[in-house]
Design an enzyme around this catalytic site. Structure first.
Site, PDB file in Angstrom:
ATOM      1  CE  LYS A 202      23.147  45.808  32.269  1.00  0.00           C
ATOM      2  NZ  LYS A 202      24.163  46.769  31.839  1.00  0.00           N
ATOM      3  NE  ARG A 212      22.031  51.674  36.805  1.00  0.00           N
ATOM      4  CZ  ARG A 212      20.771  51.265  36.780  1.00  0.00           C
ATOM      5  NH1 ARG A 212      19.855  51.877  37.509  1.00  0.00           N
ATOM      6  NH2 ARG A 212      20.416  50.246  36.019  1.00  0.00           N
ATOM      7  CE  LYS A 226      20.885  52.345  32.993  1.00  0.00           C
ATOM      8  NZ  LYS A 226      22.317  52.070  32.838  1.00  0.00           N
ATOM      9  CD  GLU A 242      17.498  40.035  24.580  1.00  0.00           C
ATOM     10  OE1 GLU A 242      18.454  40.073  23.779  1.00  0.00           O
ATOM     11  OE2 GLU A 242      16.678  40.963  24.698  1.00  0.00           O
ATOM     12  CE  LYS A 257      25.712  44.232  34.844  1.00  0.00           C
ATOM     13  NZ  LYS A 257      26.015  45.308  33.974  1.00  0.00           N
ATOM     14  CB  SER A 283      28.210  47.337  41.894  1.00  0.00           C
ATOM     15  OG  SER A 283      26.925  47.631  41.381  1.00  0.00           O
ATOM     16  CE1 TYR A 322      33.181  46.276  39.999  1.00  0.00           C
ATOM     17  CE2 TYR A 322      31.280  44.935  40.594  1.00  0.00           C
ATOM     18  CZ  TYR A 322      31.867  45.894  39.793  1.00  0.00           C
ATOM     19  OH  TYR A 322      31.139  46.463  38.777  1.00  0.00           O
TER      20      TYR A 322
END
Ligand code: PBG
Length: 338
Positions: A202, A212, A226, A242, A257, A283, A322
């Protein structure tokens, strides 16, 4: 391995000439069974609150979940992913609402598993919808995100969701070591069959903005990013490390992602590891495409199917999107293969 051929004995347009032969030589097929639909839930009654930056997407109160759950089942969408929008008053520095047995997500999961047991339910493990600062983890006095202390809370959140009946726990927080801690906690709570879908790869991305807003964390997060826990978008070796660590720690499935700008990462994972790999068309990707559809700059159905099929071509076994319902409708009405 590459079989080229020479013109004119080889004319690659021969198989493209007719629908029948295009259908027969197609290498990748998208089906509704590849789709997961992310859903935002909110407390209250009869709520269907539009998310401004995600036209067509709503925050849905639990009494209104029947509609979407039924639609998913009708089309054969295997699973949904739940995300909460909780009251500001319930947010704290330590995000303790995230493991409230009577919290919004726990109630949503119980309701869905009672009424729609065959619909897979995925819940997130991360604190951002629950914290006053909008970060996925706990923050120390200097503003650093605490790793091991956060993992303790994520364990509680995971157990809370799994106890409520969630089929899949999806840690999206990017703390180190959280997969093994969550896996151990599940094992010792006799929740041995709960799947872990790790957001292993990610990236710290600008494409999460609309999400968000949808979960109500963007104001709290402000301009703070982040980058101290999510991956640098310049790095693929680190992304693979990872993934490798999360596989060793007990992940059943890993995820990449965002989606579209990261197809090389999907391909590298699926070339190097045998674990199922999902991808999240996030999104911002949705918002971007919706904006173009609205202006008639891109054709809606065709672009949706193309974007999703290309995730599969890159090696993804499923896609969080979505567009899941739109894609399912397009696929079932379909001549989309032409
Ligand atoms: C929370 C989380 C995020 C998304 C899924 N889980 C946002 C973030 O990390 O800031 C993004 C999904 C999307 O943009 O559609 N940790």
């Amino acid at each position: 391995m590459i079989s080229g051929g020479k013109y004119p004995s080889t004319r690659l347009r021969r198989t493209r000439r007719n629908i029948f032969s295009r259908n027969l030589v197609r290498e990748t097929v998208l089906t509704v069974e590849d789709l997961v639909y992310p859903i935002f839930v909110v407390d209250g009654k009869k709520k269907l609150i539009p998310v401004d930056s995600m036209p067509g997407i709503h925050r849905i109160s639990l009494d209104n979940l029947d509609g979407v759950a039924n639609e998913c089942l009708k089309f054969g969408i295997p699973a949904i992913a739940l995300f909460p929008y909780i009251d500001e008053k319930l947010k704290t520095d330590d995000g303790r609402e995230s493991f409230n047995d009577q919290g919004l997500i726990a109630r949503a999961v119980r309701l869905l598993k009672i009424n729609y047991p065959e619909l897979g339910v995925i819940t997130d493990a991360a604190l951002d919808p629950y914290t006053t600062h909008g970060q996925d983890g706990l923050v120390d006095a200097d503003g650093h995100i605490l790793n091991d202390e956060t993992v303790v809370v994520l364990e509680k959140q995971a157990i809370c969701c799994a106890n409520a009946g969630a089929d899949v726990i999806a840690p999206s927080d990017m703390m180190d070591g959280r997969i093994s801690k969550i896996r151990n906690a599940l094992e010792s709570s006799n929740l041995k069959n709960t799947l872990i879908l790790s957001y292993a790869s990610k990236f710290a991305s600008s494409f999460y903005g609309p999400f968000r807003s949808a979960v109500g964390s963007s104001m709290n997060l402000g301009t703070k990013g982040k980058a101290t826990y999510q991956l640098d978008f310049s790095n693929i070796n680190e992304a693979l490390r990872e993934v490798e660590m999360d596989i060793e720690e007990g992940a059943d499935i890993v995820m990449v992602k965002p989606g579209m700008p990261y197809l090389d990462v999907v391909r590298a994972i699926t070339d190097n590891y045998l674990i199922p790999t999902f991808v999240y068309q996030v999104s911002g990707e949705y918002a971007m495409l919706k904006g173009a559809f609205k202006n008639q700059w891109l054709p809606e159905k065709e672009t949706i199917i193309e974007s999703l099929t290309c995730f599969k071509r890159a090696g993804a076994s499923a896609i969080l999107t979505y567009f899941a319902l739109d894609a399912a409708k397009a696929l079932t009405s379909s001549n989309s293969a032409t």
